[in-house]
Design a protein around this motif. Structure first.
Motif: not given
Length: 478
Positions: A201, A238, A242, A245, A198
């Motif tokens: 992304p 982030t 996603d 993420s 994560g």
């Protein structure tokens, strides 16, 4: 002969471009020329984006002249794996079904690399849909390691690793759902990091939740640890599309210079369950000794993953088959008929692996998750006592195309994946890197360094310490 710019690291190029010592157009032309001269050896590139690269170089020079703010990769060439999208460039995914498909938008991490000033010079070769530990497809053919092009470069990011090792490009990100960054990094002698799940992304559509089984990661690859850290600083963070993420937790470039005196490293060349060739073990012994000399505390351990190699591989295939078969459902939604009229356009390997595989039951899929949990707990038990775990990345060095090993150190193994030690970290989402550790008969050997989730900076710090003690930058083919 390696030119002044194609022999430089991404960080070195970026510094010299900012200092006006090099022009982006000069750097791009040097790399395009080397690709033209050398790509036939390894078949690293599927597509070379000459026109796009020159346009981006011209824009980079205008930004320099205007005194605009510059990104950390301003003017640096990058190659993108042909599973990921670059706007206006074809993305074949190594499949005849998509031989002429053109992307209408950048993948998220590609957009971030562009925003940082990187210049896309082409797309690197994967196996069809990224399914394979070696790189071959019916669009572009096989990719070989620059150390011996008659031998495999690994997969699925084989084109990326080969392009790096042959100095065709200084940066070439990959993706990893079972070792696809680390396997080719080991076989081509480059540095590849599968970050914490994560951290970079991965916006998958139409199923944005598909990549959780097994964990599929995007991550950086380069010839130097500094370049990977610099790339991770750019790629990570982030993304609203996603659902998995996560935020950035460290300055990864700063970790390159961090001392490792307080790091404790567990060393298990075979993770307790994988056969490993004796010559590979010998190289790893030398490498962990250098980590000790760099200041780390190293203890040999025997982690308890709770299962033998066959059980781990069965669980991986159960989880992976669910994901792979959903890929073919998506193809059908897009108008293809992979189970019928278009079946002959797929590689027989893919048909055998996915279409002819028995569909796991929900009970079997749930049991595979229990295996994954046991592996996770076993690794976490190790990480409660140690900061990192060092193992082999692969049980062997590069082998001839089509000659996957059937035995390792006298032990029978599954030829397609029985020689890799990477999949446990795709079960768990821990960060894991393949670091060049040395050579056997002039073929590279990788050491896998892994840590707890979000300990990417520790992995980078230890990798950089090994690079300083045991540099590999001058060992690439000329």
């Amino acid at each position: 002969m390696v030119s002044n710019t194609t022999g430089l690291s991404a960080a070195g190029l970026a510094r010299r471009i900012r200092d006006r010592d090099l022009a982006p157009s000069e750097v791009v032309e040097d790399h395009l020329e080397r690709i033209r001269e050398r790509n036939e050896r390894t078949n690293a590139f599927v597509t070379v984006t000459d026109e796009l690269a020159r346009e981006m170089a011209a824009d980079a020079e205008r930004a320099l002249e205007a005194g605009d703010p510059l990104g950390p990769l301003h003017g640096v060439p990058v190659a993108i794996k042909d599973l990921d999208d670059v706007e206006g460039v074809r993305t074949t995914s190594g499949s005849l079904l998509f031989e002429d498909r053109t992307a209408d938008a950048d993948s998220p991490f590609v957009a971030r690399l562009k925003e940082a000033g990187a210049i896309v010079v082409g797309k690197t070769n994967p196996p069809e849909f990224g399914l394979g530990t070696t790189t071959d497809n019916r669009v572009a053919g096989p990719t070989g390691t620059p150390f011996d092009p008659d031998r495999v470069a690994g997969g699925s990011s084989g084109g990326a690793a080969a392009a790096l090792a042959d100095r065709l490009v200084p940066l070439a990100p990959g993706s990893d759902a079972g070792g696809s960054i680390r396997i080719p990094a080991s076989l081509c002698g480059v540095y590849g990091l599968k970050p914490t799940y994560g951290l970079v992304p991965n916006v998958g559509r139409p199923n944005g939740f598909a990549s959780h089984t097994p964990f599929s990661h995007e991550g950086p690859m380069a010839r130097t640890v500094e370049d990977v850290a610099l790339s991770l600083d750019v790629m990570a963070g982030t993304h609203p599309r996603d659902p998995f993420s996560v935020p950035v937790t460290d300055d990864y470039r700063a970790a390159v210079d961090r001392p490792i005196d307080e790091l404790t490293i567990a060393y298990s060349p075979d993770m307790g369950v994988f056969p490993v060739e004796p010559a590979v073990r010998d190289v790893l012994e030398e490498a962990v000794t250098e980590l000790e000399r760099a200041g780390a505390t190293v203890d040999e351990v025997d982690p308890d993953l709770g299962h033998d190699q066959a059980e781990l591989l069965d669980a991986f295939y159960t989880m992976a088959t669910v994901r792979w078969q959903s890929l073919f459902d998506t193809l059908e939604d897009q108008g293809f008929d992979p189970r019928g009229a278009d079946r002959d356009r797929l590689r027989p390997y893919l048909v055998d692996l996915v279409l002819d595989a028995e569909t796991p039951t929900t009970r079997e899929a749930a049991q595979a998750d229990v295996v994954r949990t046991t592996v996770y707990d076993g690794l976490e038990d190790c990480f409660e006592e140690y900061d990192l775990l060092a193992t082999a990345t692969l049980a062997t060095t590069a082998f001839a195309h089509g000659e996957e090993p059937e035995t390792i150190d006298g032990v029978e193994v599954e030829p397609l994946r029985g020689w890799v030690l990477t999949q446990p970290y795709n079960f768990t989402g821990h960060p894991a890197a393949s670091v060049p550790a040395g050579f056997v008969d002039d073929l590279p050997v990788g050491m896998q360094l892994a840590g707890p989730r979000f300990a990417d900076a520790d992995v980078i710090a230890a990798s950089a310490a090994l690079e300083r003690r045991r540099p590999w930058i001058d060992r690439y083919p000329a």
